[in-house]
Design a protein around this motif. Structure first.
Motif, mmCIF file in Angstrom:
data_model
loop_
_atom_site.group_PDB
_atom_site.id
_atom_site.type_symbol
_atom_site.label_atom_id
_atom_site.label_comp_id
_atom_site.label_asym_id
_atom_site.label_seq_id
_atom_site.Cartn_x
_atom_site.Cartn_y
_atom_site.Cartn_z
ATOM 1 N N MET A 1 -0.441 6.307 1.442
ATOM 2 C CA MET A 1 -1.057 6.333 2.774
ATOM 3 C C MET A 1 -1.965 5.116 2.980
ATOM 4 O O MET A 1 -2.011 4.538 4.064
ATOM 5 C CB MET A 1 -1.837 7.633 2.954
ATOM 6 N N LEU A 2 -2.662 4.705 1.896
ATOM 7 C CA LEU A 2 -3.510 3.522 2.008
ATOM 8 C C LEU A 2 -2.655 2.269 2.189
ATOM 9 O O LEU A 2 -2.992 1.378 2.984
ATOM 10 C CB LEU A 2 -4.395 3.393 0.761
ATOM 11 N N GLU A 3 -1.545 2.175 1.465
ATOM 12 C CA GLU A 3 -0.639 1.039 1.612
ATOM 13 C C GLU A 3 -0.083 0.969 3.033
ATOM 14 O O GLU A 3 0.020 -0.124 3.618
ATOM 15 C CB GLU A 3 0.510 1.164 0.610
ATOM 16 N N ALA A 4 0.236 2.129 3.601
ATOM 17 C CA ALA A 4 0.743 2.156 4.964
ATOM 18 C C ALA A 4 -0.330 1.711 5.951
ATOM 19 O O ALA A 4 -0.057 1.029 6.951
ATOM 20 C CB ALA A 4 1.229 3.566 5.311
ATOM 21 N N TYR B 1 0.279 -3.476 3.149
ATOM 22 C CA TYR B 1 0.681 -4.244 1.965
ATOM 23 C C TYR B 1 0.887 -3.288 0.785
ATOM 24 O O TYR B 1 0.221 -2.244 0.686
ATOM 25 C CB TYR B 1 -0.382 -5.272 1.575
ATOM 26 N N LYS B 2 1.777 -3.681 -0.121
ATOM 27 C CA LYS B 2 1.973 -2.925 -1.344
ATOM 28 C C LYS B 2 0.829 -3.251 -2.293
ATOM 29 O O LYS B 2 0.466 -4.410 -2.484
ATOM 30 C CB LYS B 2 3.312 -3.285 -1.981
ATOM 31 N N LEU B 3 0.266 -2.207 -2.887
ATOM 32 C CA LEU B 3 -0.916 -2.400 -3.728
ATOM 33 C C LEU B 3 -0.597 -2.345 -5.226
ATOM 34 O O LEU B 3 -1.290 -2.998 -6.020
ATOM 35 C CB LEU B 3 -1.968 -1.330 -3.388
ATOM 36 N N PHE B 4 0.405 -1.572 -5.619
ATOM 37 C CA PHE B 4 0.703 -1.430 -7.042
ATOM 38 C C PHE B 4 2.218 -1.470 -7.275
ATOM 39 O O PHE B 4 2.987 -0.920 -6.486
ATOM 40 C CB PHE B 4 0.147 -0.106 -7.594
ATOM 41 N N ASN B 5 2.598 -2.109 -8.354
ATOM 42 C CA ASN B 5 3.984 -2.108 -8.811
ATOM 43 C C ASN B 5 4.089 -1.238 -10.040
ATOM 44 O O ASN B 5 3.292 -1.356 -10.984
ATOM 45 C CB ASN B 5 4.442 -3.539 -9.150
ATOM 46 N N ARG B 6 5.067 -0.353 -10.023
ATOM 47 C CA ARG B 6 5.245 0.559 -11.155
ATOM 48 C C ARG B 6 5.823 -0.188 -12.357
ATOM 49 O O ARG B 6 6.692 -1.043 -12.206
ATOM 50 C CB ARG B 6 6.144 1.716 -10.778
ATOM 51 N N LYS B 7 5.319 0.169 -13.531
ATOM 52 C CA LYS B 7 5.810 -0.389 -14.790
ATOM 53 C C LYS B 7 6.243 0.755 -15.690
ATOM 54 O O LYS B 7 6.089 1.933 -15.342
ATOM 55 C CB LYS B 7 4.698 -1.208 -15.462
ATOM 56 N N SER B 8 6.769 0.417 -16.867
ATOM 57 C CA SER B 8 7.202 1.471 -17.791
ATOM 58 C C SER B 8 6.027 2.355 -18.202
ATOM 59 O O SER B 8 6.184 3.560 -18.417
ATOM 60 C CB SER B 8 7.839 0.848 -19.028
ATOM 61 N N LYS B 9 4.848 1.768 -18.329
ATOM 62 C CA LYS B 9 3.644 2.524 -18.656
ATOM 63 C C LYS B 9 2.572 2.207 -17.621
ATOM 64 O O LYS B 9 1.905 1.162 -17.695
ATOM 65 C CB LYS B 9 3.136 2.176 -20.049
ATOM 66 N N GLY B 10 2.465 3.029 -16.620
ATOM 67 C CA GLY B 10 1.430 2.851 -15.617
ATOM 68 C C GLY B 10 1.868 1.980 -14.464
ATOM 69 O O GLY B 10 3.058 1.872 -14.136
ATOM 70 N N VAL B 11 0.899 1.329 -13.828
ATOM 71 C CA VAL B 11 1.152 0.479 -12.661
ATOM 72 C C VAL B 11 0.387 -0.826 -12.820
ATOM 73 O O VAL B 11 -0.584 -0.915 -13.575
ATOM 74 C CB VAL B 11 0.716 1.178 -11.355
#
Length: 301
Positions: free
Chosen positions: A39-42, A46-56
Motif C-alpha cells: 500500500m505504501l509503494e502504491a 515506487y517499488k521499495l523492496f526487492n525480494r531475495k532468497s533470504k529476506g528483501v
C-alpha cells in the motif's frame, strides 16, 4: 491519505531486511506487513523492496525515503512513548508512608493528585527501613536520613501550635500572655480541659520545654484520642485545648472550627522530608509529590 503505520512498518522492514522479522518486532502477521508495504509503494509510486532468497533488499528509492522520514518518525515515536509512559504512571499504584498524625493534612494533598496510592502509617525509623528495603516507594517524615541508596529532599517546615475550641473564652489568657506573665499563663492553661493524641504527651512536652523552659507540664490530659485529626475534630465540637502541628490545624482555623490560641516564637519549626530509593524509575512521581507538598507547606497559618 498516507497511514503513519505504513512508515512504521517500512522502518522495521528497512532495518531488518526481512518481512518475518519485522512482523515479529511489530507484533503483526507477515501478510499484514507485506500488505502495508504494498500500500505504501502504491501511494509513493515506487517499488521499495526487492525480494531475495533470504529476506528483501531496499531499492534506491527506499534508501531515499528512509533518509527523508527517519528523523521525523523517530521524534513521533519518542512522543508516543512519552505519552504511554505518562499513561502508565497515572495508573500505577504507588506506596507512600507517613505518620498517622500527618496523614490528614499531607496525605489528602496526594489523594487529590494521584489515582492509586497505598498508604502505610509508621514512625520515621520504620518508614526509612521500608523505603531502604524498597518495600515503600516514598516516605514523608520529620527526621533526616543520609544514606547512599536513598534520596531525601526538604519539602517544607511544620511547627507545633496551641489551639482551642471556639467556645473557649481566651481573652484573659491573651492578656496574661501579652504581659509576659508566664506563671499565670501556665496556671490558666492547667485549669483547662486538655486533649492529646498520645499518652506520652510528646507534643505538649516539646511545647512546654520551649515556651516555659520546663521539661514536664503539670496538667494531666483529660482525653487521649490516638489520632491527631480525630482529636481536633472532636475538640472542635466540644471544649478544650490541644497542641498540634500547624499544618493539621490550618483547615479547622480557616473554617472557624478552632481558634489559634498560641503560636509561640520560642517553639522551633521542624523540617519535613520526602524520601525515596535511588534508581527506582519514580522520578516523575517524586517531582510531583515534592512540588505539591512544598506548595501546601509554604502556606502558613
Amino acid at each position: 491519505m498516507v497511514n503513519l503505520e505504513w512508515y512504521r512498518t517500512f522502518k522495521s522492514v528497512y532495518k531488518n531486511g526481512n518481512f518475518s522479522v519485522a512482523a515479529k518486532e511489530l507484533f503483526m502477521s507477515q501478510p499484514a506487513v507485506s500488505q502495508q508495504i504494498s500500500m505504501l509503494e502504491a501511494h509513493v509510486g515506487y517499488k521499495l523492496f526487492n525480494r531475495k532468497s533470504k529476506g528483501v533488499e531496499a531499492t534506491e528509492y527506499a534508501k531515499l525515503l528512509n533518509n527523508l522520514i527517519i528523523d521525523a518518525l523517530d521524534r513521533l515515536e519518542n512522543v508516543e512513548n512519552g505519552f504511554r509512559a505518562k499513561a502508565q504512571d497515572s495508573n500505577r499504584l504507588m506506596s507512600v508512608g507517613v505518620s498517622k498524625n500527618l496523614f490528614d493534612s499531607l496525605g489528602s494533598i496526594l489523594i487529590s493528585k494521584f489515582d492509586f496510592i497505598d498508604f502505610s502509617f509508621a514512625d520515621d525509623d520504620a518508614l526509612f527501613a521500608l523505603v531502604d528495603a524498597k518495600k515503600l516507594d516514598f516516605a514523608i517524615m520529620t527526621k533526616r536520613f543520609d544514606t547512599f541508596d536513598t534520596i531525601q529532599e526538604i519539602v517544607g517546615k511544620i511547627k507545633l501550635v496551641m489551639v482551642a475550641s471556639m467556645n473557649l473564652e481566651a481573652a484573659e489568657f491573651r492578656q496574661k500572655l501579652k504581659a509576659d506573665h508566664f506563671t499565670e499563663t501556665e496556671q490558666w492553661l492547667n485549669e483547662q480541659k486538655w486533649y492529646c493524641h498520645d499518652a506520652r504527651i510528646s507534643h505538649i512536652k516539646i511545647f512546654w520545654l520551649h515556651a516555659f523552659n520546663k521539661k514536664r507540664p503539670s496538667m494531666v490530659p483529660n482525653y487521649i484520642i490516638p489520632s491527631e485529626s480525630e482529636m481536633l475534630e472532636i475538640m472542635s465540637k466540644n471544649s478544650g485545648v490541644a497542641i498540634t502541628w500547624n499544618c493539621n490545624a490550618r483547615k479547622y482555623i480557616k473554617e472557624n472550627k478552632l481558634q489559634l490560641l498560641w503560636n509561640s516564637f520560642h517553639v522551633p519549626e521542624e523540617y519535613v522530608y520526602l524520601l525515596t530509593a535511588k534508581n527506582n524509575n519514580l522520578g516523575s512521581f517524586f517531582d510531583t509529590i515534592t512540588k505539591e507538598l512544598k506548595l501546601f507547606l509554604g502556606n502558613r497559618l
